[in-house]
Design an enzyme around this catalytic site. Structure first.
Site, mmCIF file in Angstrom:
data_model
loop_
_atom_site.group_PDB
_atom_site.id
_atom_site.type_symbol
_atom_site.label_atom_id
_atom_site.label_comp_id
_atom_site.label_asym_id
_atom_site.label_seq_id
_atom_site.Cartn_x
_atom_site.Cartn_y
_atom_site.Cartn_z
ATOM 1 N N GLY A 31 32.122 48.857 44.446
ATOM 2 C CA GLY A 31 33.052 49.136 43.354
ATOM 3 C C GLY A 31 34.340 48.344 43.428
ATOM 4 O O GLY A 31 34.444 47.368 44.157
ATOM 5 N N TYR A 32 35.317 48.793 42.645
ATOM 6 C CA TYR A 32 36.567 48.068 42.423
ATOM 7 C C TYR A 32 36.208 46.666 41.943
ATOM 8 O O TYR A 32 36.539 45.653 42.551
ATOM 9 C CB TYR A 32 37.452 48.054 43.675
ATOM 10 C CG TYR A 32 38.914 48.102 43.310
ATOM 11 C CD1 TYR A 32 39.457 49.259 42.769
ATOM 12 C CD2 TYR A 32 39.728 46.995 43.447
ATOM 13 C CE1 TYR A 32 40.781 49.306 42.381
ATOM 14 C CE2 TYR A 32 41.057 47.034 43.058
ATOM 15 C CZ TYR A 32 41.572 48.202 42.530
ATOM 16 O OH TYR A 32 42.885 48.239 42.141
ATOM 17 N N HIS A 37 31.638 40.379 41.119
ATOM 18 C CA HIS A 37 30.614 41.366 40.765
ATOM 19 C C HIS A 37 30.061 41.077 39.366
ATOM 20 O O HIS A 37 28.874 41.193 39.113
ATOM 21 C CB HIS A 37 31.214 42.780 40.767
ATOM 22 C CG HIS A 37 31.777 43.223 42.082
ATOM 23 N ND1 HIS A 37 33.109 43.508 42.257
ATOM 24 C CD2 HIS A 37 31.193 43.436 43.285
ATOM 25 C CE1 HIS A 37 33.320 43.894 43.514
ATOM 26 N NE2 HIS A 37 32.179 43.842 44.159
ATOM 27 N N GLN A 61 28.781 51.610 57.104
ATOM 28 C CA GLN A 61 29.057 50.199 57.410
ATOM 29 C C GLN A 61 30.505 49.949 57.819
ATOM 30 O O GLN A 61 30.889 48.807 58.059
ATOM 31 C CB GLN A 61 28.632 49.301 56.246
ATOM 32 C CG GLN A 61 29.509 49.388 55.011
ATOM 33 C CD GLN A 61 28.910 48.607 53.860
ATOM 34 O OE1 GLN A 61 27.885 48.991 53.292
ATOM 35 N NE2 GLN A 61 29.533 47.486 53.488
ATOM 36 N N GLY A 147 26.024 38.328 46.517
ATOM 37 C CA GLY A 147 26.916 37.172 46.487
ATOM 38 C C GLY A 147 26.872 36.385 47.791
ATOM 39 O O GLY A 147 26.778 36.966 48.879
ATOM 40 N N VAL A 176 32.591 33.436 43.539
ATOM 41 C CA VAL A 176 33.549 33.331 42.433
ATOM 42 C C VAL A 176 34.955 33.391 43.015
ATOM 43 O O VAL A 176 35.252 34.244 43.858
ATOM 44 C CB VAL A 176 33.331 34.453 41.396
ATOM 45 C CG1 VAL A 176 34.373 34.384 40.293
ATOM 46 C CG2 VAL A 176 31.922 34.361 40.811
ATOM 47 N N MET A 184 37.292 35.814 45.415
ATOM 48 C CA MET A 184 37.560 37.174 44.923
ATOM 49 C C MET A 184 37.007 38.208 45.890
ATOM 50 O O MET A 184 35.938 38.019 46.462
ATOM 51 C CB MET A 184 36.918 37.357 43.565
ATOM 52 C CG MET A 184 37.596 36.528 42.527
ATOM 53 S SD MET A 184 37.414 37.259 40.930
ATOM 54 C CE MET A 184 38.420 36.126 39.983
ATOM 55 N N SER A 185 37.770 39.257 46.080
ATOM 56 C CA SER A 185 37.355 40.349 46.960
ATOM 57 C C SER A 185 38.123 41.597 46.557
ATOM 58 O O SER A 185 39.304 41.513 46.200
ATOM 59 C CB SER A 185 37.696 39.990 48.411
ATOM 60 O OG SER A 185 37.647 41.155 49.215
HETATM 61 P P1 AMP Z 1 31.187 44.517 47.637
HETATM 62 O O1 AMP Z 1 31.491 45.438 46.510
HETATM 63 O O2 AMP Z 1 32.363 43.791 48.176
HETATM 64 O O3 AMP Z 1 30.325 45.162 48.697
HETATM 65 O O4 AMP Z 1 30.279 43.369 47.020
HETATM 66 C C1 AMP Z 1 29.130 43.655 46.257
HETATM 67 C C2 AMP Z 1 28.386 42.377 45.985
HETATM 68 O O5 AMP Z 1 29.243 41.472 45.285
HETATM 69 C C3 AMP Z 1 27.946 41.655 47.272
HETATM 70 O O6 AMP Z 1 26.657 41.101 47.068
HETATM 71 C C4 AMP Z 1 28.983 40.585 47.414
HETATM 72 O O7 AMP Z 1 28.528 39.449 48.121
HETATM 73 C C5 AMP Z 1 29.266 40.242 45.966
HETATM 74 N N1 AMP Z 1 30.573 39.596 45.869
HETATM 75 C C6 AMP Z 1 31.757 40.056 46.337
HETATM 76 N N2 AMP Z 1 32.749 39.161 46.117
HETATM 77 C C7 AMP Z 1 32.163 38.102 45.504
HETATM 78 C C8 AMP Z 1 32.647 36.852 45.019
HETATM 79 N N3 AMP Z 1 33.923 36.492 45.120
HETATM 80 N N4 AMP Z 1 31.767 36.008 44.440
HETATM 81 C C9 AMP Z 1 30.455 36.353 44.326
HETATM 82 N N5 AMP Z 1 29.927 37.515 44.747
HETATM 83 C C10 AMP Z 1 30.774 38.384 45.331
#
Ligand code: AMP
Length: 283
Positions: A31-32, A37, A61, A147, A176, A184-185
Site C-alpha cells: 500500500g501507500y 505500483h 517480513q 517491480g 519507476v 519511488m518508494s
Molecule cells: P511494496 O508496496 O513496496 O511492497 O511494493 C509492491 C510492489 O511494487 C513490489 O513488486 C515492488 O517491487 C513494486 N515497486 C515498488 N516501488 C517501485 C518502483 N519505484 N518502480 C517499480 N516497481 C516498484
C-alpha cells in the site's frame, strides 16, 4: 471496484472468476501507492481480465526494530488510486486473519536469500515468500507483477515459483523514478528535505557506474569503489551494501558483463533505501 477484507470470501470470489474463465492478474503490495505500483497495475490491466490488488503490510517480513508500526498506511487514498487504475478487486486483509493464533508454516528459499538484503535483514525474505505463497493461494492468479526495484525479491519469487511448481507467470517491471531520478518508494516519505536531496546520490552513483562500465571498466572492485566514494560524499549516507552480481544467481561478479547488476542499500538517517541497475542499461 470491490473491496474484500475476508480471506475466505476473497478465495471464493477468485476461484469463481477462474471457473468463469477469467484471467487473473495480481499485484501484491504493502500500500501507500505511488507511480511504481501504478505501472504494475497498468500492465496487469492490459494482461488480465480481472485485476486484483492486495494491500497488506506483512508483519512477518519486518525484523525487530524495523518500521512495521510506522510504515505509511492510507487505505482511503489507496482505494481511490486503485479504482482510478482500473482495479477490479482490492484485497486488504487483517494481520490476524492472515496469521491466526497457532500459525506455524513458512516458506524459505535457500541460497539467494543469504546475500544482500537477506544478510542485512534476517528473516525478511522468509516473510516475503510466505506471504506471497499465501496470497497466491488465496487469489489464484494466472500472472503476478513485481517491480525490479526490489531486484532480489523478484529473483527469490521467481526461484520459489519454479521450485514449488506454482502455476503463476511472474512478470518483472522496470523501476519507476521521480523526475529527479530517486526511485519511488513508499518509504521516501520518511526522508527529511536534507536526506531527500542527499538520496539523489544513489541514482547519481548508479549512473556513474554505468558510465564506467560502458566506457570499458571491467573491474567490479573499481566500479564499487567509485560508487562508494560518490555516496559517502553525502554527510548522512551510511552504506549497507554495494554489490555487482550476476542477475539470476546474485553471485558476486568480479568482472562485469552484460548480465551484471549493481545493487545497493544505503541508509539516510533512519531510512534505508535500495536501488539497482543493469550496468549496460542507462538509468
Ligand atoms: P511494496 O508496496 O513496496 O511492497 O511494493 C509492491 C510492489 O511494487 C513490489 O513488486 C515492488 O517491487 C513494486 N515497486 C515498488 N516501488 C517501485 C518502483 N519505484 N518502480 C517499480 N516497481 C516498484
Amino acid at each position: 471496484m470491490e473491496i474484500i477484507n475476508d480471506v475466505n470470501q476473497m478465495q471464493q470470489r477468485c476461484l469463481a472468476a477462474r471457473q468463469q474463465g477469467q484471467r487473473i492478474a495480481f499485484v501484491p503490495t504493502m500500500g501507500y501507492l505511488h507511480a511504481g505500483h501504478r505501472s504494475l497495475l497498468e500492465e496487469g490491466r492490459k494482461r488480465g481480465d480481472l485485476l486484483v490488488l492486495s494491500i497488506f503490510v506483512n508483519p512477518t517480513q519486518f525484523g525487530q526494530g524495523e518500521d512495521l508500526d510506522s510504515y505509511p498506511r492510507d487505505l482511503t487514498r489507496d482505494s481511490a488510486l486503485a479504482e482510478a487504475a482500473g482495479v477490479d478487486l482490492l484485497f486488504a486483509p487483517e494481520a490476524q486473519q492472515m496469521y491466526p493464533r497457532g500459525y506455524a508454516t513458512y516458506v524459505d528459499v535457500e541460497g539467494l536469500t543469504d546475500t544482500l538484503c537477506g544478510r542485512s535483514r534476517p528473516g525478511h525474505f522468509r516473510g516475503v515468500t510466505t506471504v506471497v505463497t499465501k496470497l497466491f493461494t488465496i487469489v489464484q492468479p494466472h500472472l503476478a507483477l513485481f517491480g525490479c526495484k526490489d531486484f532480489q525479491q523478484l529473483a527469490v519469487i521467481r526461484r520459489m515459483t519454479v521450485d514449488l511448481n506454482l502455476p503463476v507467470e511472474i512478470i518483472g517491471m522496470p523501476i519507476v523514478r521521480e523526475a529527479d531520478g530517486l526511485a519511488m518508494s513508499s518509504r521516501n516519505v520518511y526522508l527529511s528535505p536534507q536526506e531527500r536531496s542527499q538520496a539523489l546520490a544513489l541514482v547519481a552513483a548508479l549512473r556513474l557506474a554505468g558510465k564506467l562500465a560502458r566506457g570499458g571498466e571491467s573491474s567490479a572492485a573499481t566500479i564499487i569503489k567509485a560508487v562508494s566514494e560518490r555516496i559517502v560524499s553525502e554527510p548522512d549516507a551510511q552504506i549497507d551494501y554495494i554489490h555487482i552480481c550476476q542477475k539470476d544467481t546474485l553471485e558476486d561478479q568480479p568482472v562485469v558483463g552484460r548480465d551484471s547488476v549493481l545493487l545497493l542499500a544505503v541508509k539516510f538517517g533512519n531510512t534505508r533505501l535500495i536501488d539497482n541497475t543493469y550496468l549496460f542499461e542507462e538509468v
